[in-house]
Design an enzyme around this catalytic site. Structure first.
Site, mmCIF file in Angstrom:
data_model
loop_
_atom_site.group_PDB
_atom_site.id
_atom_site.type_symbol
_atom_site.label_atom_id
_atom_site.label_comp_id
_atom_site.label_asym_id
_atom_site.label_seq_id
_atom_site.Cartn_x
_atom_site.Cartn_y
_atom_site.Cartn_z
ATOM 1 N N CYS A 129 0.826 -1.203 0.000
ATOM 2 C CA CYS A 129 0.000 0.000 0.000
ATOM 3 C C CYS A 129 0.863 1.257 0.000
ATOM 4 O O CYS A 129 0.622 2.197 -0.764
ATOM 5 C CB CYS A 129 -0.926 -0.015 1.212
ATOM 6 S SG CYS A 129 -2.181 1.291 1.195
ATOM 7 N N CYS A 130 1.889 1.268 0.842
ATOM 8 C CA CYS A 130 2.793 2.421 0.888
ATOM 9 C C CYS A 130 3.551 2.579 -0.423
ATOM 10 O O CYS A 130 3.808 3.701 -0.871
ATOM 11 C CB CYS A 130 3.779 2.270 2.043
ATOM 12 S SG CYS A 130 3.076 2.556 3.676
ATOM 13 N N CYS A 210 -1.383 8.057 7.192
ATOM 14 C CA CYS A 210 -2.684 7.692 6.654
ATOM 15 C C CYS A 210 -3.623 7.271 7.788
ATOM 16 O O CYS A 210 -3.199 6.680 8.778
ATOM 17 C CB CYS A 210 -2.536 6.556 5.656
ATOM 18 S SG CYS A 210 -1.696 7.036 4.128
ATOM 19 N N CYS A 213 -3.674 3.633 9.352
ATOM 20 C CA CYS A 213 -2.428 3.139 9.951
ATOM 21 C C CYS A 213 -1.836 4.105 10.978
ATOM 22 O O CYS A 213 -0.642 4.038 11.275
ATOM 23 C CB CYS A 213 -1.405 2.849 8.857
ATOM 24 S SG CYS A 213 -1.955 1.604 7.659
ATOM 25 N N CYS A 236 7.613 4.092 5.848
ATOM 26 C CA CYS A 236 6.726 3.838 4.718
ATOM 27 C C CYS A 236 7.479 3.348 3.491
ATOM 28 O O CYS A 236 6.893 2.710 2.614
ATOM 29 C CB CYS A 236 5.935 5.095 4.365
ATOM 30 S SG CYS A 236 6.928 6.447 3.703
#
Length: 244
Positions: A129-130, A210, A213, A236
């Site tokens: 995702c990062c 985010c 998280c 990240c």
């Protein structure tokens, strides 16, 4: 302002960057943050940008940058999962400091559709995702530049205790002008210059990324302990050292 992908890449050979970093590191051994910023801009005129998350401590670096040159590009990654408070804070801080070239980058639409069409990749693979929402957009954002500035500090986490003032980041030079500052110095700068606070700071958020998280850091924890809580992940990926 949103920016489309650009094709230009930093062209310096890694060996040339390494020599430049070694020279700058010697010059900046005992330099103050404003001096480091001035050196950075002078060494890379028109080819350097700052990267900011517009988090709880971002105002300090951006305020210093505005004192030296408020026209320097500031790159901001809107991951699509940020708190609304962060987006509002970005707008308020840009206005307050008079920054004239803040550029917002978002995940590539095609990649997002292919890898995270349901916007829930964070729940199963935070690294992926990062990479999609931060690493890849920053790579695009930095393409025209040969150097960049960020606001990391040594006290923030165990992974950051050895941050130098200047380092090599692949084919680019990366400046860390606030590396040696501690929490008291950050707070003093914020207070002395009456800088706006991130609205979530008053609720105990010491580091804000985010929404899915990010949690509050508990007393005695690292400032970034609330990021990816319960995982071994502490960065990240945008500050993972590159070799080319």
């Amino acid at each position: 302002m949103d920016h489309a992908p650009v094709e230009t890449e930093a062209s310096a050979a890694p060996a040339d960057v390494s020599r430049q970093v070694a020279r700058l590191a010697q010059q900046l051994t005992d330099a103050a943050p404003l001096e480091i910023l001035s050196h950075a801009l002078a060494a890379h005129p028109g080819r350097i940008a700052a990267v900011s998350s517009f988090g709880t401590e971002s105002a300090v670096l951006l305020h210093m940058l505005a004192q030296v040159d408020r026209t320097v590009p500031v790159l901001f990654l809107d991951t699509g999962h940020l708190f609304e408070e962060t987006l509002a804070y970005r707008d308020a801080l840009v206005s307050h400091l008079g920054l004239t070239d803040v550029r917002t980058y978002r995940p590539d639409a095609a990649l997002r559709q292919a890898r995270d069409a349901d916007n829930d990749l964070w729940a199963s693979d935070t690294d992926a995702c990062c990479d999609l929402r931060k690493v890849e957009p920053l790579s695009r954002a930095l393409a025209p530049f040969e150097a960049w500035i960020n606001g990391r500090k040594r006290y923030q986490a165990a992974t950051r205790t050895q941050i130098p003032f200047v380092e090599q980041d692949g084919a680019r030079v990366k400046f860390n002008p606030l590396a040696a500052l501690g929490p008291a110095e950050i707070e003093a700068w914020m207070t002395t210059h009456s800088l706006p606070r991130h609205p979530m700071q008053r609720f105990g958020f010491s580091s804000i990324g985010c929404m899915p998280c990010t949690s509050r850091a508990l007393p005695g924890e690292d400032a970034r302990a609330g990021r990816w809580r319960g995982q071994s992940k502490v960065e990240c990926g945008i500050h993972v050292k590159k070799t080319a």
